[in-house]
Every structure is written in structure tokens, then in C-alpha cells.
Design a protein around this motif. Structure first.
Motif, PDB file in Angstrom:
ATOM      1  N   UNK A 177      14.959 -14.005   2.989  1.00  0.00           N
ATOM      2  CA  UNK A 177      14.155 -14.960   2.219  1.00  0.00           C
ATOM      3  C   UNK A 177      12.670 -14.626   2.346  1.00  0.00           C
ATOM      4  N   UNK A 178      12.208 -14.311   3.556  1.00  0.00           N
ATOM      5  CA  UNK A 178      10.802 -13.964   3.751  1.00  0.00           C
ATOM      6  C   UNK A 178      10.441 -12.707   2.959  1.00  0.00           C
ATOM      7  N   UNK A 179      11.317 -11.711   2.954  1.00  0.00           N
ATOM      8  CA  UNK A 179      11.079 -10.480   2.206  1.00  0.00           C
ATOM      9  C   UNK A 179      10.965 -10.769   0.715  1.00  0.00           C
ATOM     10  N   UNK A 180      11.841 -11.594   0.194  1.00  0.00           N
ATOM     11  CA  UNK A 180      11.801 -11.939  -1.226  1.00  0.00           C
ATOM     12  C   UNK A 180      10.534 -12.727  -1.572  1.00  0.00           C
ATOM     13  N   UNK A 181      10.130 -13.639  -0.720  1.00  0.00           N
ATOM     14  CA  UNK A 181       8.926 -14.425  -0.995  1.00  0.00           C
ATOM     15  C   UNK A 181       7.664 -13.565  -0.955  1.00  0.00           C
ATOM     16  N   UNK A 182       7.617 -12.604  -0.037  1.00  0.00           N
ATOM     17  CA  UNK A 182       6.459 -11.706   0.001  1.00  0.00           C
ATOM     18  C   UNK A 182       6.399 -10.883  -1.277  1.00  0.00           C
ATOM     19  N   UNK A 183       7.525 -10.356  -1.710  1.00  0.00           N
ATOM     20  CA  UNK A 183       7.547  -9.574  -2.948  1.00  0.00           C
ATOM     21  C   UNK A 183       7.140 -10.420  -4.149  1.00  0.00           C
ATOM     22  N   UNK A 184       7.646 -11.635  -4.224  1.00  0.00           N
ATOM     23  CA  UNK A 184       7.301 -12.520  -5.341  1.00  0.00           C
ATOM     24  C   UNK A 184       5.812 -12.861  -5.318  1.00  0.00           C
ATOM     25  N   UNK A 185       5.239 -13.058  -4.135  1.00  0.00           N
ATOM     26  CA  UNK A 185       3.817 -13.389  -4.068  1.00  0.00           C
ATOM     27  C   UNK A 185       2.948 -12.211  -4.480  1.00  0.00           C
ATOM     28  N   UNK A 186       3.373 -10.985  -4.196  1.00  0.00           N
ATOM     29  CA  UNK A 186       2.612  -9.812  -4.623  1.00  0.00           C
ATOM     30  C   UNK A 186       2.620  -9.711  -6.147  1.00  0.00           C
ATOM     31  N   UNK A 187       3.788  -9.914  -6.750  1.00  0.00           N
ATOM     32  CA  UNK A 187       3.879  -9.864  -8.210  1.00  0.00           C
ATOM     33  C   UNK A 187       3.039 -10.982  -8.824  1.00  0.00           C
ATOM     34  N   UNK A 188       3.132 -12.180  -8.277  1.00  0.00           N
ATOM     35  CA  UNK A 188       2.357 -13.310  -8.773  1.00  0.00           C
ATOM     36  C   UNK A 188       0.860 -13.035  -8.673  1.00  0.00           C
ATOM     37  N   UNK A 189       0.420 -12.476  -7.543  1.00  0.00           N
ATOM     38  CA  UNK A 189      -0.999 -12.154  -7.354  1.00  0.00           C
ATOM     39  C   UNK A 189      -1.448 -11.110  -8.376  1.00  0.00           C
ATOM     40  N   UNK A 190      -0.642 -10.090  -8.612  1.00  0.00           N
ATOM     41  CA  UNK A 190      -0.987  -9.045  -9.569  1.00  0.00           C
ATOM     42  C   UNK A 190      -1.135  -9.627 -10.975  1.00  0.00           C
ATOM     43  N   UNK A 191      -0.164 -10.444 -11.397  1.00  0.00           N
ATOM     44  CA  UNK A 191      -0.213 -11.045 -12.732  1.00  0.00           C
ATOM     45  C   UNK A 191      -1.420 -11.974 -12.853  1.00  0.00           C
ATOM     46  N   UNK A 192      -1.691 -12.736 -11.828  1.00  0.00           N
ATOM     47  CA  UNK A 192      -2.825 -13.663 -11.851  1.00  0.00           C
ATOM     48  C   UNK A 192      -4.158 -12.918 -11.962  1.00  0.00           C
ATOM     49  N   UNK A 193      -4.299 -11.835 -11.228  1.00  0.00           N
ATOM     50  CA  UNK A 193      -5.529 -11.054 -11.292  1.00  0.00           C
ATOM     51  C   UNK A 193      -5.686 -10.383 -12.655  1.00  0.00           C
ATOM     52  N   UNK A 194      -4.592  -9.941 -13.253  1.00  0.00           N
ATOM     53  CA  UNK A 194      -4.660  -9.336 -14.589  1.00  0.00           C
ATOM     54  C   UNK A 194      -5.100 -10.364 -15.624  1.00  0.00           C
ATOM     55  N   UNK A 195      -4.579 -11.569 -15.521  1.00  0.00           N
ATOM     56  CA  UNK A 195      -4.969 -12.628 -16.463  1.00  0.00           C
ATOM     57  C   UNK A 195      -6.428 -13.003 -16.289  1.00  0.00           C
ATOM     58  N   UNK A 196      -6.963 -12.846 -15.089  1.00  0.00           N
ATOM     59  CA  UNK A 196      -8.373 -13.166 -14.841  1.00  0.00           C
ATOM     60  C   UNK A 196      -9.292 -12.059 -15.349  1.00  0.00           C
ATOM     61  N   UNK A 197      -8.707 -10.947 -15.817  1.00  0.00           N
ATOM     62  CA  UNK A 197      -9.508  -9.873 -16.388  1.00  0.00           C
ATOM     63  C   UNK A 197      -9.812  -8.735 -15.439  1.00  0.00           C
ATOM     64  N   UNK A 198      -9.275  -8.767 -14.257  1.00  0.00           N
ATOM     65  CA  UNK A 198      -9.498  -7.681 -13.311  1.00  0.00           C
ATOM     66  C   UNK A 198      -8.549  -6.526 -13.596  1.00  0.00           C
ATOM     67  N   UNK A 199      -9.057  -5.314 -13.550  1.00  0.00           N
ATOM     68  CA  UNK A 199      -8.206  -4.141 -13.734  1.00  0.00           C
ATOM     69  C   UNK A 199      -7.721  -3.715 -12.367  1.00  0.00           C
ATOM     70  N   UNK A 200      -6.424  -3.749 -12.195  1.00  0.00           N
ATOM     71  CA  UNK A 200      -5.830  -3.411 -10.904  1.00  0.00           C
ATOM     72  C   UNK A 200      -4.975  -2.161 -11.037  1.00  0.00           C
ATOM     73  N   UNK A 201      -4.944  -1.386  -9.978  1.00  0.00           N
ATOM     74  CA  UNK A 201      -4.072  -0.232  -9.913  1.00  0.00           C
ATOM     75  C   UNK A 201      -2.778  -0.668  -9.222  1.00  0.00           C
ATOM     76  N   UNK A 202      -1.640  -0.665  -9.914  1.00  0.00           N
ATOM     77  CA  UNK A 202      -0.402  -1.146  -9.306  1.00  0.00           C
ATOM     78  C   UNK A 202       0.148  -0.227  -8.220  1.00  0.00           C
ATOM     79  N   UNK A 203      -0.374   0.995  -8.116  1.00  0.00           N
ATOM     80  CA  UNK A 203       0.110   1.941  -7.132  1.00  0.00           C
ATOM     81  C   UNK A 203      -0.528   1.704  -5.771  1.00  0.00           C
ATOM     82  N   UNK A 204      -1.803   1.346  -5.738  1.00  0.00           N
ATOM     83  CA  UNK A 204      -2.493   1.168  -4.455  1.00  0.00           C
ATOM     84  C   UNK A 204      -2.605  -0.260  -4.052  1.00  0.00           C
TER      85      UNK A 204
END
Length: 84
Positions: A57-84
Motif C-alpha cells: 500500500x505504501x509503495x502504491x501511494x508513493x507512486x500515485x503521489x509522484x504521478x499526481x505531483x507531476x500532473x499538478x506541476x504540468x497544469x501549473x505551467x512548469x516544464x518538467x523532465x519525466x526522466x529525472x
């Protein structure tokens, strides 16, 4: 639990209270003791399955939070590198 109550994650009134005489967190020690006494009556497979389930469960929640953070930052207009 005492450190978490000191950081206001858990209730300071319950988990942050220290003994006047020994200056130790008595409630935390009692809770840990009760859990330890309950664990005496369990076989090895039961706590192992609890640990495996909790880690999963902890592993799944960490993965979900990373995806959520990435999507949220993209919507805010930040250009993120998904590899690093």
C-alpha cells in the motif's frame, strides 16, 4: 509516537504526555506493550502478511503521489523532465 506528537502529527495531549516521575511517554509505552502482548499469540505468517500488505500500500501511494505531483506541476505551467 512521542516524536510524532511533538511534531503535532499525533495528539500532544495523549501521545506527548510525559511521566512526572520518570520523564518517559507512559501512554506510548503502554500502547506498545499491548501490541507486543497481542503479537505473542500470532503465528509468524500473520504479521508477515500485515507487513507485506502495508509495504504494498505504501509503495502504491508513493507512486500515485509522484504521478499526481507531476500532473499538478504540468497544469501549473512548469516544464518538467519525466526522466529525472
Amino acid at each position: 509516537m512521542y516524536a510524532m506528537s511533538r511534531d503535532s502529527v499525533l495528539s500532544k495531549a495523549v501521545f506527548g504526555k510525559l511521566s512526572e516521575k520518570f520523564h518517559t511517554p507512559v501512554v506510548n509505552l503502554v500502547i506498545s506493550g499491548i501490541i507486543g502482548l497481542i503479537a505473542i499469540f500470532l503465528d509468524v505468517a500473520t504479521p508477515t502478511s500485515f507487513i507485506n500488505f502495508g509495504a504494498f500500500i505504501a509503495f502504491k501511494l508513493v507512486n500515485a503521489s509522484v504521478v499526481f505531483h507531476y500532473v499538478r506541476q504540468r497544469r501549473a505551467g512548469h516544464r518538467l523532465n519525466p526522466v529525472t
